[in-house]
Write an enzyme that holds these catalytic residues in place. Sequence first.
Site, short mmCIF file in Angstrom:
data_model
loop_
_atom_site.label_atom_id
_atom_site.label_comp_id
_atom_site.label_asym_id
_atom_site.label_seq_id
_atom_site.Cartn_x
_atom_site.Cartn_y
_atom_site.Cartn_z
N ILE A 1 0.85 -1.20 0.00
CA ILE A 1 0.00 0.00 0.00
C ILE A 1 0.88 1.24 0.00
CG2 ILE A 1 -1.90 1.20 1.18
CD1 ILE A 1 -2.15 -1.53 2.81
N TYR B 1 -3.95 17.93 -11.06
CA TYR B 1 -4.52 16.75 -10.38
C TYR B 1 -5.52 16.03 -11.29
CZ TYR B 1 -6.97 14.16 -6.62
OH TYR B 1 -7.55 13.19 -5.83
N LYS C 1 -5.03 12.15 -12.65
CA LYS C 1 -5.99 11.08 -12.33
C LYS C 1 -6.67 10.56 -13.60
CE LYS C 1 -5.61 10.91 -7.78
NZ LYS C 1 -5.06 9.74 -7.07
N1 NAP Z 1 -9.55 12.87 0.40
C1 NAP Z 1 -10.38 12.94 -0.61
O1 NAP Z 1 -11.44 13.58 -0.53
C2 NAP Z 1 -10.08 12.22 -1.90
C3 NAP Z 1 -11.02 12.28 -2.93
C4 NAP Z 1 -10.76 11.60 -4.12
C5 NAP Z 1 -9.59 10.87 -4.26
N2 NAP Z 1 -8.68 10.84 -3.24
C6 NAP Z 1 -7.46 10.05 -3.45
O2 NAP Z 1 -7.32 9.13 -2.37
C7 NAP Z 1 -5.92 8.82 -2.17
C8 NAP Z 1 -5.58 8.98 -0.69
O3 NAP Z 1 -5.77 10.34 -0.34
P1 NAP Z 1 -5.98 10.83 1.17
O4 NAP Z 1 -7.17 11.67 1.17
O5 NAP Z 1 -5.84 9.69 2.10
O6 NAP Z 1 -4.71 11.81 1.28
P2 NAP Z 1 -3.75 12.17 2.51
O7 NAP Z 1 -4.45 12.01 3.81
O8 NAP Z 1 -3.18 13.49 2.16
O9 NAP Z 1 -2.62 11.05 2.41
C9 NAP Z 1 -1.76 11.02 1.31
C10 NAP Z 1 -0.79 9.85 1.45
O10 NAP Z 1 0.08 9.88 0.30
C11 NAP Z 1 1.43 9.84 0.73
N3 NAP Z 1 2.27 10.65 -0.15
C12 NAP Z 1 2.04 11.90 -0.61
N4 NAP Z 1 3.09 12.34 -1.32
C13 NAP Z 1 4.02 11.35 -1.27
C14 NAP Z 1 5.34 11.21 -1.79
N5 NAP Z 1 5.95 12.19 -2.49
N6 NAP Z 1 5.99 10.05 -1.57
C15 NAP Z 1 5.43 9.07 -0.84
N7 NAP Z 1 4.18 9.13 -0.34
C16 NAP Z 1 3.50 10.27 -0.54
C17 NAP Z 1 1.43 10.43 2.16
O11 NAP Z 1 2.50 9.86 2.92
P3 NAP Z 1 3.79 10.68 3.46
O12 NAP Z 1 3.41 12.12 3.57
O13 NAP Z 1 4.10 10.02 4.76
O14 NAP Z 1 4.85 10.43 2.43
C18 NAP Z 1 0.08 9.95 2.69
O15 NAP Z 1 0.21 8.69 3.30
C19 NAP Z 1 -5.16 9.77 -3.09
O16 NAP Z 1 -4.78 9.10 -4.26
C20 NAP Z 1 -6.17 10.85 -3.42
O17 NAP Z 1 -5.92 11.49 -4.65
C21 NAP Z 1 -8.89 11.50 -2.06
#
Ligand code: NAP
Length: 252
Positions: A6, A154, A158
């Site tokens: 993951i 973004y 996607k």
């Molecule tokens: N939240 C929403 O409403 C939403 C809606 C649609 C889609 N999504 C998608 O759902 C997925 C999860 O998002 P989330 O909402 O859980 O976001 P989040 O809380 O911001 O978490 C993002 C995760 O990605 C990792 N990450 C970011 N940049 C990185 C890098 N350069 N290298 C390694 N790891 C990196 C971070 O880990 P570290 O910072 O520890 O590296 C963190 O674990 C994403 O693909 C996002 O686009 C989210």
Amino acid sequence: MKYAVITGASRGLGEAIAKRLIQEQIAVISVSRTENEELKKLAITNDLYYQHYSCNLSLEKEVQEVFMEISHRIFLKNPEEILLFNNAGMIEPIHTVGELDQTPILRNIKVNLVAPILITNIFLKKASITNSSIQIVNISSGAATRAIEGWSVYCSAKAGLNMFTQTTALEQAELKTKNKIITFSPGIMDTKMQETIRSSSKESFKDLEIFKEYKENGKLLSADLVAGALVDLVLCGKAESGRTYHISDLIN
Ligand SMILES: NC(=O)c1ccc[n+]([C@@H]2O[C@H](COP(=O)([O-])OP(=O)(O)OC[C@H]3O[C@@H](n4cnc5c(N)ncnc54)[C@H](OP(=O)(O)O)[C@@H]3O)[C@@H](O)[C@H]2O)c1
């Protein structure tokens, strides 16, 4: 034994997926820049294999090295099945085109699109020379198919991820492998990504007030609920390769 890899398991949706998989007695390999100590403790409590790899997914050389190592180690274990969640993502830069800086543009495309392509390529290559099968879930977004002003990079990343998934699924079907690859659109969740969105400016993001209202009116989905529905889909074995699943398909 089943193994799950993951990306972005340090928080948000990735953390919730990892927790649910550990509860299902599936070994977890977490990849992100920071480690989530709670996950490690949960795996120890459940007497399960757990390993964290630190990797900055915006650095392609690091991605290649870390995932070659991970795939080598997992495939050696002759796993019953491998689950790969390309979940890590970032929303920034949030700006109108013309106001964007080069470095954040490239970082976004590398994390959201290039890293999942590199990782999938490494894993499918390894799978083709072993007997193990893989299910790959690429975490997408409604923004892949809906243009949102301020989110051009973004949305583009996607959308690219959706097309990469569909193309890979066609190839795997033609090759008659047991591997599956899907995209999953998780809806709007209460994670740090939404905090980042709410902290952007009205000048760069036209829908800022709407997103603030989602939070104020309790409209954001919990990451645990979304992860639970996704893991149920993946573990039931009925996911159709090449398809995009929306959270609304899985919960009422
Ligand atoms: N939240 C929403 O409403 C939403 C809606 C649609 C889609 N999504 C998608 O759902 C997925 C999860 O998002 P989330 O909402 O859980 O976001 P989040 O809380 O911001 O978490 C993002 C995760 O990605 C990792 N990450 C970011 N940049 C990185 C890098 N350069 N290298 C390694 N790891 C990196 C971070 O880990 P570290 O910072 O520890 O590296 C963190 O674990 C994403 O693909 C996002 O686009 C989210």
